[in-house]
Motif scaffolding. Structure first.
Motif, PDB file in Angstrom:
ATOM      1  N   SER A 447       0.831  -1.207   0.000  1.00 25.22           N
ATOM      2  CA  SER A 447       0.000   0.000   0.000  1.00 25.22           C
ATOM      3  C   SER A 447       0.864   1.255   0.000  1.00 25.22           C
ATOM      4  CB  SER A 447      -0.920   0.000   1.215  1.00 25.22           C
ATOM      5  OG  SER A 447      -1.830  -1.082   1.175  1.00 25.22           O
ATOM      6  N   ALA A 448       1.980   1.185   0.739  1.00 29.45           N
ATOM      7  CA  ALA A 448       2.894   2.328   0.766  1.00 29.45           C
ATOM      8  C   ALA A 448       3.442   2.608  -0.625  1.00 29.45           C
ATOM      9  CB  ALA A 448       4.037   2.060   1.743  1.00 29.45           C
ATOM     10  N   ARG A 449       3.816   1.550  -1.325  1.00 31.32           N
ATOM     11  CA  ARG A 449       4.392   1.727  -2.659  1.00 31.32           C
ATOM     12  C   ARG A 449       3.352   2.264  -3.639  1.00 31.32           C
ATOM     13  NH1 ARG A 449      10.009   0.445  -4.058  1.00 31.32           N
ATOM     14  NH2 ARG A 449      10.117   1.279  -6.148  1.00 31.32           N
ATOM     15  N   VAL A 450       2.116   1.742  -3.551  1.00 32.16           N
ATOM     16  CA  VAL A 450       1.043   2.209  -4.443  1.00 32.16           C
ATOM     17  C   VAL A 450       0.774   3.694  -4.206  1.00 32.16           C
ATOM     18  CG1 VAL A 450      -1.417   2.015  -4.946  1.00 32.16           C
ATOM     19  CG2 VAL A 450      -0.030  -0.048  -4.720  1.00 32.16           C
ATOM     20  N   TRP A 451       0.649   4.087  -2.937  1.00 36.86           N
ATOM     21  CA  TRP A 451       0.377   5.488  -2.627  1.00 36.86           C
ATOM     22  C   TRP A 451       1.555   6.372  -3.038  1.00 36.86           C
ATOM     23  CZ3 TRP A 451      -2.831   9.103  -2.314  1.00 36.86           C
ATOM     24  CH2 TRP A 451      -2.562  10.295  -1.648  1.00 36.86           C
ATOM     25  N   PHE A 452       2.757   5.839  -2.903  1.00 37.56           N
ATOM     26  CA  PHE A 452       3.942   6.598  -3.292  1.00 37.56           C
ATOM     27  C   PHE A 452       3.887   6.945  -4.783  1.00 37.56           C
ATOM     28  CE2 PHE A 452       8.324   6.689  -4.899  1.00 37.56           C
ATOM     29  CZ  PHE A 452       8.848   7.708  -4.123  1.00 37.56           C
TER      30      PHE A 452
END
Length: 714
Positions: A447-452
Motif C-alpha cells: 500500500s505504501a508503494r502504491v500510494w507513493f
C-alpha cells in the motif's frame, strides 16, 4: 476597459440635467451646504447624490473631503461619481484633486480606474506618480509599482521621501536586491541619507532579501534609530534564524535607552523561545513588568509561549492566570505546553475548562497524546473531537495517521485514507507523507508503494525518505538501496536519507554499498556531522572494517558521547578489547563523561581481554565516581566476567551484594560457571533458585563415579 467610467458617467450626468428634481436648491452655495450637512450626518450616499445631480461646480475643498470620505469607506461607486462631476464641471481640475482621486481608487482596490485616470491626466506632478505607486503597493502589485517608478525616474521626475518609502516596500515584496542597491545610491545622491524612515526601510529591504550583513551595516549608519528601526533589525534577524543576534540587538536597544515597541518585545521573546534562552527571556519579562508591557495581549502571549518552549510551565501558568490573559491563543499555548511536556492529565483538565476552542486547540491536545505514545487516550480523544468539533485540518489528519501507525492499525488507517479523499486532503503534501509513513510503519509496504506512485505529482524528498525508511525498518535493506538509486533521478538525498541507508547496510553487513554511500557524500560535499559519522562508524564496525571506522572517528571535528559509544561498541564487536581501554582514557582526557552504554562497552572489553580486576574497578567507579546506577546489563557483564575466568568466590560475594534478585538468565550463567569450575556451594544455590522458578525442569548436583562432581539440568 472599452468605454471609460468617466465618459459613461458624463453622459448620464448630462442626460439627468434636463430632468432636475424640483426639490433641489438652485443656489450653488446652498447646494454645497447641503452636501456638507449630509457628510456631517454620515450620509455619504445622499451627499454624493446631491452633488451628482447638481449641474454646478463645487469648491475644490469639498471634492477633497468627498474623496477622503469615499476612501475611508471604500465607496467605489460614490468615488466614481465624485470624479466624474469634478472633470465634467471644471475646465482644468487641479492636479492635487486628481491625485486624491487616484489615491481613493487605490484605497478602494480599483487599480484599473486609478491607472486610467493617471494615464488621462494632461499634467502630472510628483504627487501623481507617488499616488499611482502607492495605489499599486496597497493593491499588492509590487512589480507594477516598480514599473511606474522606473518610468518616473526615466522622465526625470524627482521622487519624494514618500515615493522612496513606497518603492522600497515593493522591492522587499519582490526581493529586488539589485534595484534596492540602486535606490540606496539614489537616496544618498538626493541628500536623503539622514532620513530615519528611509534608512529603516533600507534595513528592512536588505533583511527581507536575506542580506543581513548589509542590513546591519545600514542600521549602524543610522545616527538616531527610532523604535521602528530597532523593531525592524530585531525582526529581520529573527526571520533569518539568527535568534542570538535578535536577542543581542534587543538588549543593545535597552542599553542605549531605546524604547521598545510591544512587537519588538514579542519578537525578542520568540527568539529566546527558539534557542531556549530562558535566562534572557526572564530578563525581558522583568523589563515588561517595569514598562507595563506585561498586560499587552501580544507580549503576554509571547511570554507564555517562551516559557512553554523553555519548559518553565510554572512561570507560564503564572502569567496565564493574570487578569485579561486568558484568551484563546494563551489557552492553546498553555494546553500545548503541558501536553508536550508529558503532563497530559493536567493539559486535559485545562482543555476541558476552555470556554472556546478552535482546531489548533484540539490539535495541541492530540499532539501531546501521540507524542508520548498514549494511543488509547488519543483514540478516545479523536472520537470526541469528531463528535464535538466540525473543524479539522491537515495537521489533525496527520496526527490521526500517526495514531494509526502507533496502534499498527492499518484498517483504521485505510478509513482515514478514505476520509482524506472525500474531504480533499489528498493534494496536501504533509498529509500525503503522513499517510505514506503510516502504511510503512504498519508493515503494509505494498500500500505504501502504491500510494507513493500516486503521489508522483507532489512528492518530495521527505516522501522518498519515508518509503526508504519503511523498507529498511522491515529488514528489506537491499530494496531500500534500490529505492535510493531511483531517488536520485527525482530529488537530492538528505542527511537523514544517508543515516537510514547506512543503518540498512550495517544490518545486512553490506560493506561495498556502504563505502559507495560514504564516497557519494564526500563527492557531493555533504556535511559530515556527528550523527552521520556515528552511522558510518557503526556501519564499518558491523561490516568488520574497523580501520575505516577508526579513520572516520579520528577525522571528526567534534566527538559527542554517542560517537564515542559507537566506536567503543564497534571495537567490542571486532574483539579489540585493548583498544577500548585506550579509547576510554582518551575520552576522559577530552572531558567527555561516560554513560551506562560506555560502561557496558568497557565491561565487555574486560571480558574479551581477561581483565577481571580492571572490570571490577570500572564497575565500582560507575556509582562512586560517575554517579551512574548500574543497570541489569552491567550486572550480567560482571557475572560473565567472574564466571568465565573462575573467580567463583568473588562471584559469590558479588551475588550477595546485588540490590535485586538474580534473573533466570543470570542464575543459568552462574549454574553453568559452577559446573565448569566445580564450585559446589554456589552451584547448588543456583540450582535451588532455578528449581523454584521452573520446577518442571529440575537442576541438581550429584557425585558420580571416581569422586567426580557432576552438575546437570534434567
Amino acid at each position: 476597459m472599452g468605454v471609460s467610467a468617466a465618459s459613461v458617467l458624463n453622459r448620464l450626468l448630462h442626460s439627468r440635467t434636463t430632468h432636475k428634481p424640483k426639490s433641489l436648491p438652485t443656489n450653488a452655495q446652498a447646494l454645497a451646504n447641503s452636501v456638507t450637512d449630509e457628510l456631517n450626518a454620515g450620509h455619504l450616499r445622499k451627499a454624493v447624490s446631491v452633488l451628482f445631480n447638481s449641474p454646478v461646480p463645487f469648491p475644490f475643498s469639498l471634492y477633497a473631503r468627498l474623496f477622503q470620505v469615499c476612501a475611508a469607506n471604500k465607496a467605489i461607486v460614490e468615488a466614481r461619481k465624485v470624479e466624474s462631476h469634478l472633470v465634467s464641471f471644471s475646465e482644468s481640475p487641479p492636479i492635487f484633486l486628481l491625485n486624491r482621486a487616484i489615491e481613493t481608487y487605490g484605497r478602494c482596490g480599483c487599480l484599473a480606474d486609478a491607472r486610467e485616470l493617471f494615464d488621462e491626466m494632461p499634467h502630472r506632478d510628483g504627487g501623481s506618480w507617488n499616488a499611482m505607486i502607492t495605489a499599486y503597493v496597497q493593491g499588492g502589485c509590487a512589480e507594477k509599482a516598480l514599473g511606474v517608478f522606473l518610468d518616473m525616474n526615466r522622465l526625470g521626475v524627482s521622487a519624494s521621501e514618500i515615493t522612496f518609502a513606497s518603492v522600497l516596500g515593493s522591492c522587499a515584496v519582490v526581493l529586488a536586491i539589485f534595484l534596492c542597491r540602486q535606490l540606496h545610491g539614489l537616496i544618498v545622491k538626493c541628500g536623503l541619507s539622514g532620513n530615519v524612515i528611509l534608512e529603516s526601510s533600507l534595513v528592512d529591504v536588505y533583511g527581507k532579501c536575506q542580506v543581513m550583513s548589509d542590513a546591519r551595516r545600514m542600521f549602524d549608519e543610522i545616527k538616531n534609530p527610532n523604535a521602528i528601526s530597532w523593531n525592524v533589525i530585531v525582526r529581520r534577524y529573527l526571520d533569518m534564524g539568527q535568534e542570538r543576534e535578535a536577542v543581542f540587538m534587543f538588549f543593545e536597544m535597552i542599553r542605549v535607552n531605546g524604547k521598545p515597541l510591544c512587537f519588538t518585545v514579542s519578537n525578542s521573546l520568540i527568539a529566546c523561545s527558539r534557542i531556549s534562552a530562558v535566562k534572557e527571556g526572564t530578563q525581558i519579562h522583568g523589563l515588561t513588568i517595569k514598562t507595563n508591557f506585561e498586560e499587552d495581549e501580544v507580549v503576554s502571549s509571547s511570554l507564555i509561549y517562551m516559557y512553554v518552549k523553555c519548559g518553565n510551565l510554572e512561570n507560564a501558568r503564572r502569567i496565564f492566570d493574570l487578569p485579561r490573559s486568558k484568551n484563546l491563543i494563551n489557552w492553546t499555548s498553555i494546553v500545548s505546553g503541558y501536553a508536550m511536556n508529558g503532563r497530559t492529565q493536567e493539559a486535559r483538565e485545562l482543555f476541558n475548562e476552555m470556554p472556546e476552542r478552535n482546531v489548533i486547540s484540539w490539535n495541541a491536545m492530540l499532539a501531546g497524546y501521540t507524542h508520548f505514545f498514549q494511543w488509547e487516550e488519543a483514540l478516545d480523544f479523536v472520537f470526541l473531537m469528531r463528535k464535538e468539533s466540525k473543524g479539522i485540518d491537515h495537521v489533525t489528519v496527520g496526527l490521526i495517521l500517526n495514531l494509526c501507525a502507533g496502534l499498527s492499525d492499518v484498517e483504521l488507517g485505510k478509513q482515514v485514507h478514505g476520509f482524506i479523499y472525500r474531504h480533499g486532503f489528498y493534494a496536501n503534501l504533509f498529509v500525503g507523507n503522513a499517510l505514506l509513513d503510516m502504511y510503512g510503519k504498519c508493515g503494509s509496504l505494498r500500500s505504501a508503494r502504491v500510494w507513493f506512485y500516486q503521489m508522483s505529482h507532489l512528492r518530495d524528498r521527505v516522501s522518498w525518505n519515508a518509503l526508504l525508511t519503511s523498507y529498511a525498518r522491515h529488514g528489506l535493506s537491499e530494496e531500500a538501496m534500490t529505492i535510493f538509486w531511483e531517488m536520485q533521478a527525482e530529488t537530492t538525498p538528505s542527511k537523514f536519507t544517508f543515516g537510514t541507508l547506512l543503518a540498512a547496510c550495517a544490518n545486512i553487513f553490506a560493506l561495498e554499498p556502504g563505502r559507495q554511500i560514504h564516497g557519494f557524500m564526500i563527492r557531493y560535499g555533504y556535511e559530515m556531522d556527528v550523527v552521520i559519522r556515528g552511522a558510518l562508524v557503526d556501519m564499518y564496525c558491523k561490516c568488520r572494517c574497523l580501520e575505516y571506522a577508526l579513520k572516520v572517528f579520528k577525522e571528526a571535528a567534534s566527538r559527542d558521547l554517542v560517537l564515542w559509544n559507537s566506536i567503543i561498541l564497534g571495537c567490542c564487536h571486532n574483539r579489540r578489547g585493548e583498544d577500548i581501554l585506550e579509547l576510554v582514557e582518551l575520552m576522559e582526557e577530552e572531558g567527555v563523561k561516560p554513560d551506562h552504554i560506555t560502561f557496558q562497552g568497557i565491561l565487555l572489553s574486560c571480558i574479551s581481554s581477561v581483565r577481571v580486576e580492571l572490570g571490577r574497578q570500572y564497575f565500582d567507579s560507575m556509582s562512586a565516581k560517575y554517579c551512574i546506577i548500574p543497570r541489569l546489563e552491567h550486572y550480567e557483564c560482571m557475572i560473565e566476567l567472574y564466571g568465565r575466568y573462575g573467580f567463583m568466590y568473588e562471584l559469590e560475594d558479588f551475588i550477595k551484594t546485588m540490590p535485586f534478585e538474580p534473573t533466570v538468565q543470570m542464575l543459568t550463567r552462574i549454574f553453568d560457571a559452577c559446573r565448569e569450575h566445580r564450585h559446589f556451594k554456589l552451584g547448588e544455590w543456583a540450582a535451588d533458585q532455578l528449581n523454584k522458578t521452573n520446577p518442571s525442569v529440575p537442576f541438581h548436583f550429584e557425585f558420580l563415579d571416581k569422586g567426580r562432581l557432576e552438575c546437570s539440568g534434567d
